[in-house]
Design a protein around this motif. Sequence first.
Motif, PDB file in Angstrom:
ATOM      1  N   GLY A  28       0.856  -1.251  -0.029  1.00 20.53           N
ATOM      2  CA  GLY A  28      -0.128   0.034   0.147  1.00 20.53           C
ATOM      3  C   GLY A  28       0.828   1.354  -0.020  1.00 20.53           C
ATOM      4  O   GLY A  28       1.760   1.256   0.948  1.00 20.53           O
ATOM      5  N   VAL A  29       0.697   2.187  -1.062  1.00 20.33           N
ATOM      6  CA  VAL A  29       1.378   3.349  -1.047  1.00 20.33           C
ATOM      7  C   VAL A  29       0.398   4.506  -0.691  1.00 20.33           C
ATOM      8  O   VAL A  29      -0.601   4.712  -1.197  1.00 20.33           O
ATOM      9  CB  VAL A  29       1.873   3.775  -2.490  1.00 20.33           C
ATOM     10  CG1 VAL A  29       2.733   5.032  -2.580  1.00 20.33           C
ATOM     11  CG2 VAL A  29       2.787   2.458  -3.056  1.00 20.33           C
ATOM     12  N   TYR A  30       0.715   5.181   0.344  1.00 20.37           N
ATOM     13  CA  TYR A  30      -0.013   6.254   1.011  1.00 20.37           C
ATOM     14  C   TYR A  30       0.296   7.626   0.624  1.00 20.37           C
ATOM     15  O   TYR A  30       1.654   7.936   0.801  1.00 20.37           O
ATOM     16  CB  TYR A  30      -0.198   5.987   2.603  1.00 20.37           C
ATOM     17  CG  TYR A  30      -0.951   4.947   3.143  1.00 20.37           C
ATOM     18  CD1 TYR A  30      -2.371   4.969   3.356  1.00 20.37           C
ATOM     19  CD2 TYR A  30      -0.432   3.447   3.076  1.00 20.37           C
ATOM     20  CE1 TYR A  30      -3.289   3.885   3.483  1.00 20.37           C
ATOM     21  CE2 TYR A  30      -1.475   2.375   3.204  1.00 20.37           C
ATOM     22  CZ  TYR A  30      -2.541   2.699   3.648  1.00 20.37           C
ATOM     23  OH  TYR A  30      -3.127   1.588   4.027  1.00 20.37           O
ATOM     24  N   ASN A  31      -0.522   8.722   0.667  1.00 19.92           N
ATOM     25  CA  ASN A  31      -0.285  10.068   0.708  1.00 19.92           C
ATOM     26  C   ASN A  31      -0.665  10.665   1.897  1.00 19.92           C
ATOM     27  O   ASN A  31      -1.798  10.856   2.267  1.00 19.92           O
ATOM     28  CB  ASN A  31      -1.059  10.729  -0.517  1.00 19.92           C
ATOM     29  CG  ASN A  31      -0.569  12.076  -0.718  1.00 19.92           C
ATOM     30  OD1 ASN A  31      -0.031  12.866   0.374  1.00 19.92           O
ATOM     31  ND2 ASN A  31      -0.678  12.934  -1.563  1.00 19.92           N
ATOM     32  N   VAL A  32       0.222  10.812   2.828  1.00 20.73           N
ATOM     33  CA  VAL A  32      -0.063  11.559   4.337  1.00 20.73           C
ATOM     34  C   VAL A  32       0.443  12.987   4.175  1.00 20.73           C
ATOM     35  O   VAL A  32       1.809  13.334   4.205  1.00 20.73           O
ATOM     36  CB  VAL A  32       0.386  10.620   5.142  1.00 20.73           C
ATOM     37  CG1 VAL A  32       0.379  11.382   6.619  1.00 20.73           C
ATOM     38  CG2 VAL A  32       0.376   9.334   5.145  1.00 20.73           C
ATOM     39  N   ASN A  33      -0.546  13.989   3.919  1.00 20.21           N
ATOM     40  CA  ASN A  33      -0.095  15.222   3.986  1.00 20.21           C
ATOM     41  C   ASN A  33       1.025  15.620   2.859  1.00 20.21           C
ATOM     42  O   ASN A  33       1.754  16.392   3.302  1.00 20.21           O
ATOM     43  CB  ASN A  33       0.105  15.665   5.441  1.00 20.21           C
ATOM     44  CG  ASN A  33      -0.790  15.552   6.366  1.00 20.21           C
ATOM     45  OD1 ASN A  33      -2.216  15.842   6.086  1.00 20.21           O
ATOM     46  ND2 ASN A  33      -0.671  14.973   7.442  1.00 20.21           N
ATOM     47  N   GLY A  34       0.785  14.957   1.826  1.00 21.95           N
ATOM     48  CA  GLY A  34       1.949  15.424   0.512  1.00 21.95           C
ATOM     49  C   GLY A  34       3.043  14.444   0.740  1.00 21.95           C
ATOM     50  O   GLY A  34       4.091  14.820   0.002  1.00 21.95           O
ATOM     51  N   HIS A  35       3.201  13.583   1.745  1.00 15.82           N
ATOM     52  CA  HIS A  35       4.454  12.698   1.879  1.00 15.82           C
ATOM     53  C   HIS A  35       4.044  11.468   1.711  1.00 15.82           C
ATOM     54  O   HIS A  35       2.868  11.029   1.891  1.00 15.82           O
ATOM     55  CB  HIS A  35       4.969  12.934   3.446  1.00 15.82           C
ATOM     56  CG  HIS A  35       5.228  14.268   3.481  1.00 15.82           C
ATOM     57  ND1 HIS A  35       6.626  14.775   3.191  1.00 15.82           N
ATOM     58  CD2 HIS A  35       4.802  15.349   4.352  1.00 15.82           C
ATOM     59  CE1 HIS A  35       6.998  16.116   3.585  1.00 15.82           C
ATOM     60  NE2 HIS A  35       5.707  16.373   4.217  1.00 15.82           N
ATOM     61  N   TYR A  36       4.869  10.625   0.849  1.00 15.44           N
ATOM     62  CA  TYR A  36       4.334   9.277   0.426  1.00 15.44           C
ATOM     63  C   TYR A  36       5.011   8.132   1.513  1.00 15.44           C
ATOM     64  O   TYR A  36       6.274   8.136   1.769  1.00 15.44           O
ATOM     65  CB  TYR A  36       4.770   9.131  -0.979  1.00 15.44           C
ATOM     66  CG  TYR A  36       3.900  10.064  -1.899  1.00 15.44           C
ATOM     67  CD1 TYR A  36       2.599   9.783  -2.364  1.00 15.44           C
ATOM     68  CD2 TYR A  36       4.355  11.161  -2.062  1.00 15.44           C
ATOM     69  CE1 TYR A  36       1.841  10.596  -3.023  1.00 15.44           C
ATOM     70  CE2 TYR A  36       3.501  12.232  -2.822  1.00 15.44           C
ATOM     71  CZ  TYR A  36       2.313  11.832  -3.251  1.00 15.44           C
ATOM     72  OH  TYR A  36       1.757  12.756  -4.017  1.00 15.44           O
ATOM     73  N   TYR A  37       4.413   7.024   1.819  1.00 15.35           N
ATOM     74  CA  TYR A  37       4.841   5.812   2.547  1.00 15.35           C
ATOM     75  C   TYR A  37       4.360   4.734   1.815  1.00 15.35           C
ATOM     76  O   TYR A  37       3.303   4.773   1.483  1.00 15.35           O
ATOM     77  CB  TYR A  37       4.239   6.092   3.739  1.00 15.35           C
ATOM     78  CG  TYR A  37       4.636   7.381   4.710  1.00 15.35           C
ATOM     79  CD1 TYR A  37       6.105   7.691   4.957  1.00 15.35           C
ATOM     80  CD2 TYR A  37       3.906   8.543   4.430  1.00 15.35           C
ATOM     81  CE1 TYR A  37       6.465   8.647   5.843  1.00 15.35           C
ATOM     82  CE2 TYR A  37       4.346   9.865   5.183  1.00 15.35           C
ATOM     83  CZ  TYR A  37       5.370   9.875   5.883  1.00 15.35           C
ATOM     84  OH  TYR A  37       6.000  11.079   6.307  1.00 15.35           O
ATOM     85  N   ALA A  38       5.047   3.564   2.058  1.00 10.60           N
ATOM     86  CA  ALA A  38       4.614   2.475   1.352  1.00 10.60           C
ATOM     87  C   ALA A  38       4.778   1.336   2.753  1.00 10.60           C
ATOM     88  O   ALA A  38       5.981   1.250   3.397  1.00 10.60           O
ATOM     89  CB  ALA A  38       5.552   1.901   0.406  1.00 10.60           C
ATOM     90  N   ILE A  39       3.738   0.303   2.818  1.00 10.76           N
ATOM     91  CA  ILE A  39       3.670  -0.676   3.816  1.00 10.76           C
ATOM     92  C   ILE A  39       3.111  -1.934   3.112  1.00 10.76           C
ATOM     93  O   ILE A  39       2.553  -1.804   2.294  1.00 10.76           O
ATOM     94  CB  ILE A  39       2.956  -0.223   5.062  1.00 10.76           C
ATOM     95  CG1 ILE A  39       1.353  -0.015   4.638  1.00 10.76           C
ATOM     96  CG2 ILE A  39       3.500   1.007   5.794  1.00 10.76           C
ATOM     97  CD1 ILE A  39       0.673  -0.020   5.923  1.00 10.76           C
ATOM     98  N   ARG A  40       3.604  -2.864   3.710  1.00  8.31           N
ATOM     99  CA  ARG A  40       3.346  -4.196   3.262  1.00  8.31           C
ATOM    100  C   ARG A  40       1.666  -4.380   3.479  1.00  8.31           C
ATOM    101  O   ARG A  40       1.388  -3.991   4.631  1.00  8.31           O
ATOM    102  CB  ARG A  40       4.240  -5.418   4.032  1.00  8.31           C
ATOM    103  CG  ARG A  40       3.713  -6.715   3.519  1.00  8.31           C
ATOM    104  CD  ARG A  40       4.479  -6.946   2.465  1.00  8.31           C
ATOM    105  NE  ARG A  40       4.167  -8.175   1.515  1.00  8.31           N
ATOM    106  CZ  ARG A  40       4.651  -9.560   1.762  1.00  8.31           C
ATOM    107  NH1 ARG A  40       5.806  -9.284   2.557  1.00  8.31           N
ATOM    108  NH2 ARG A  40       4.442 -10.631   1.148  1.00  8.31           N
ATOM    109  N   ASN A  41       0.952  -4.789   2.717  1.00  9.64           N
ATOM    110  CA  ASN A  41      -0.400  -5.067   2.727  1.00  9.64           C
ATOM    111  C   ASN A  41      -0.563  -6.279   3.380  1.00  9.64           C
ATOM    112  O   ASN A  41      -1.170  -7.309   3.028  1.00  9.64           O
ATOM    113  CB  ASN A  41      -1.116  -5.006   1.364  1.00  9.64           C
ATOM    114  CG  ASN A  41      -2.524  -4.968   1.326  1.00  9.64           C
ATOM    115  OD1 ASN A  41      -3.133  -4.775   2.402  1.00  9.64           O
ATOM    116  ND2 ASN A  41      -3.271  -5.437   0.421  1.00  9.64           N
TER     117      ASN A  41
END
Length: 123
Positions: A28-41
């Motif tokens: 999962g690739v997330y946009n948190v307030n304009g910053h991007y993070y990726a975590i295992r689904n």
Amino acid sequence: MNRVCVGSTSEIAPGSRKIVEIGGRSIGVYNVNGHYYAIRNLCPHQGAPLCLGITTSFVTSTARGEFCFEQEGEIVRCPWHFWEFEIKTGCMVVDPKTRTKTYDVTVERYDVTVNEDQLFVHV
């Protein structure tokens, strides 16, 4: 370490996520307030598709009937048993030793061929 383009920044609005397959892994690739993070689904508890859970806040309370919402949009709640994980770190909220895998994400622009920023997950 491999670098894989997973799309453009315009595909993931602030507060949303995109689930991608990379090398047989769901991420999962997330946009948190304009910053991007990726975590295992993958929830480490019983293997649920973690990123299908809701994105929420960490709720605290200092008194009965009083609630504070912290880390808005930074927590993902497992859809099966409601275990909560920080998107930025992959750590479980109540037990940081329990975690899901995180991946580095970079935003890159190639003005020669592309007019918008591309997202790369490093696996």
